[in-house]
Enzyme design. Structure first.
Site, PDB file in Angstrom:
ATOM      1  N   LYS A   1      -6.120   7.354   8.765  1.00 33.35           N
ATOM      2  CA  LYS A   1      -5.905   8.309   7.670  1.00 33.35           C
ATOM      3  C   LYS A   1      -6.358   7.706   6.341  1.00 33.35           C
ATOM      4  O   LYS A   1      -6.552   6.485   6.243  1.00 33.35           O
ATOM      5  CB  LYS A   1      -4.417   8.686   7.620  1.00 33.35           C
ATOM      6  CG  LYS A   1      -3.489   7.507   7.346  1.00 33.35           C
ATOM      7  CD  LYS A   1      -2.034   7.861   7.661  1.00 33.35           C
ATOM      8  CE  LYS A   1      -1.122   6.677   7.359  1.00 33.35           C
ATOM      9  NZ  LYS A   1       0.244   6.902   7.832  1.00 33.35           N
TER      10      LYS A   1
ATOM     11  N   TYR B   1      -5.279  -4.228 -25.050  1.00 35.06           N
ATOM     12  CA  TYR B   1      -4.477  -3.145 -25.624  1.00 35.06           C
ATOM     13  C   TYR B   1      -3.116  -3.641 -26.090  1.00 35.06           C
ATOM     14  O   TYR B   1      -2.488  -4.457 -25.429  1.00 35.06           O
ATOM     15  CB  TYR B   1      -4.284  -2.015 -24.604  1.00 35.06           C
ATOM     16  CG  TYR B   1      -5.498  -1.134 -24.484  1.00 35.06           C
ATOM     17  CD1 TYR B   1      -5.956  -0.385 -25.576  1.00 35.06           C
ATOM     18  CD2 TYR B   1      -6.212  -1.048 -23.294  1.00 35.06           C
ATOM     19  CE1 TYR B   1      -7.081   0.424 -25.483  1.00 35.06           C
ATOM     20  CE2 TYR B   1      -7.333  -0.234 -23.178  1.00 35.06           C
ATOM     21  CZ  TYR B   1      -7.763   0.496 -24.282  1.00 35.06           C
ATOM     22  OH  TYR B   1      -8.864   1.293 -24.183  1.00 35.06           O
TER      23      TYR B   1
HETATM   24  C1  PLP Z   1       0.659   5.787   8.607  1.00 33.02           C
HETATM   25  C2  PLP Z   1       1.346   5.928   9.901  1.00 33.02           C
HETATM   26  C3  PLP Z   1       1.244   4.941  10.897  1.00 33.02           C
HETATM   27  C4  PLP Z   1       0.579   3.622  10.661  1.00 33.02           C
HETATM   28  O1  PLP Z   1       1.482   2.768  10.023  1.00 33.02           O
HETATM   29  P1  PLP Z   1       1.168   1.228   9.706  1.00 33.02           P
HETATM   30  O2  PLP Z   1       2.423   0.738   9.130  1.00 33.02           O
HETATM   31  O3  PLP Z   1       0.036   1.233   8.746  1.00 33.02           O
HETATM   32  O4  PLP Z   1       0.796   0.594  10.994  1.00 33.02           O
HETATM   33  C5  PLP Z   1       1.789   5.218  12.141  1.00 33.02           C
HETATM   34  N1  PLP Z   1       2.446   6.371  12.378  1.00 33.02           N
HETATM   35  C6  PLP Z   1       2.597   7.324  11.446  1.00 33.02           C
HETATM   36  C7  PLP Z   1       3.339   8.551  11.767  1.00 33.02           C
HETATM   37  C8  PLP Z   1       2.072   7.125  10.173  1.00 33.02           C
HETATM   38  O5  PLP Z   1       2.261   8.060   9.224  1.00 33.02           O
END
Ligand code: PLP
Length: 376
Positions: free
Chosen positions: A50, A271
């Site tokens: 993702k 800044y």
């Molecule tokens: C993002 C996600 C993962 C992966 O998690 P990591 O901690 O990056 O391994 C697995 N399952 C679900 C449902 C997620 O949303």
């Protein structure tokens, strides 16, 4: 190496004009995947890709993982699945973790994408589409075992089981849930969620479970089920808080110096004049700021490295640049066009995340698109 061949070569590498180089080591990614597969066998390892594979570029990442044997790819949204689908062969499955959004049903079915069903209502819509199309459609049932984020509530398990036995046009591939505290080995919530998931699985005889993210894999065999869903560990992030990281680093980031100067005692830097030079110092301005994913919370806290020397960030992080104290380096070591290390052998994702007061996930997924991505 100020004006020598080395720096000319470095400039050649970024011939597209980018002043930041994000290097992604695809062979390290493949080795991390293989390592996780061995840890979970006989269960399998899928891959969570993702958010553009946590910012690393989903195309190259997904194809590398496919070539390493991965056949289960998880994304958050339908749009991500639709982009990924044509890149992968049909024997790879793509799952949409956030569920089935109204309006996506037909496209989901036609692209051969598997929506995770997160509610009875989503089940009914998916089954309605299967009837309409006159064929069986695949899904995964996600249950909420204590995170209160996504999934069918435990109280609706009976109703769900009744729906499942009343029809035959949906093929349930497996049951899933997500762990809230898996990165803390001793957290009681892990076992509580495991027990809840077991109880649910008992209500759906014949179906296997998928529970573990990266951290969940390291909780042990019980958590592996039939399939695991690692994300961050594939990309070299530490799966477990406070433990040494068993994964290989995948990402390094180098950013160009765009100016150097000597700053007299008493001068203010950046800044709000937040940094005041207590002695005469030398500073370098480097070409990345919060718009490139280096959080503003690194102001006056973080550092970059050059040939192993730590160069503290002086003052505030700007949108497109930040300044670092280069006084620790011998004069003329670093000059216009030199590249400093932001992520690499001297500074891990976790180091930078700690200084920024965040987690490795947020650092990775925010790395900006002004960097040139180099795949090794
Ligand atoms: C993002 C996600 C993962 C992966 O998690 P990591 O901690 O990056 O391994 C697995 N399952 C679900 C449902 C997620 O949303």
């Amino acid at each position: 190496m100020s004006d020598g061949i080395a720096s000319a070569k470095e400039r050649l590498v970024s011939a597209d004009g980018a002043t930041g180089r994000l290097t992604i080591d695809l062979s390290a990614l493949a080795r991390n995947y293989t390592n996780l597969c061995a840890r979970v066998a006989p269960a399998r390892a899928g891959a969570v890709v993702k958010a553009n594979a946590y910012g690393l570029g989903v195309e190259r990442v997904a194809l590398t993982l496919y070539d390493s044997g991965c056949r289960h790819f998880f994304v958050a949204q339908f749009s991500e699945a639709a982009k990924l689908r044509p890149l992968l062969s049909k024997n790879a499955q793509i799952f949409v973790l956030n569920g089935l959004q109204p309006g996506d049903e037909i496209a989901c079915a036609e692209h051969g994408i598997v929506p995770v069903v997160n509610s009875l209502q989503q089940w009914q819509r998916w089954s309605g589409i299967a009837k309409l199309l006159g064929r069986s459609l695949p899904t995964v049932l996600q249950f909420d075992t204590g995170m209160s984020r996504l999934g069918i509530p435990v109280e609706e398990c009976n109703a769900m089981a009744a729906e499942l036995s009343a029809q035959n046009n949906i093929e349930v591939l497996f049951l899933m849930s997500h762990l809230a505290s898996a990165d803390e080995v001793d957290n009681q919530q892990n076992n509580a969620q495991f027990v809840a998931m077991k109880r649910i699985a008992d209500q759906f005889p014949g179906f296997e479970m998928c529970l573990a993210n990266s951290a969940g894999i390291f909780l042990g065999k019980d958590y592996h089920g039939v399939l695991t869903r690692p994300g961050i560990a594939l990309y070299g992030g530490a799966p477990t808080a406070g433990k040494s990281n068993p994964m290989e680093p995948v990402v390094s980031l180098e950013v160009a110096v765009v100016q150097t100067r000597t700053v007299p005692v008493g001068s203010r830097i950046g800044y709000a004049g937040a940094y005041v030079a207590k002695t005469e110092i030398r500073v370098a301005t480097i070409a990345a700021g919060y718009a490139d994913g280096l959080p503003r919370s690194l102001s006056g806290r973080g550092a970059v490295f050059f040939m192993g020397t730590r160069l503290p960030i002086t003052g505030r992080v700007s949108m497109d640049s930040l300044t670092v104290d280069i006084t620790p380096l011998p004069e003329k070591t670093l000059s216009l066009g030199s590249f400093v290390e932001v992520l690499g052998p001297n500074q891990s994702l976790e180091d930078l995340a700690r200084d920024a007061g965040t987690i490795s996930y947020e650092i990775l997924t925010r790395l900006g698109d002004r960097y040139t991505k180099l795949y090794r």
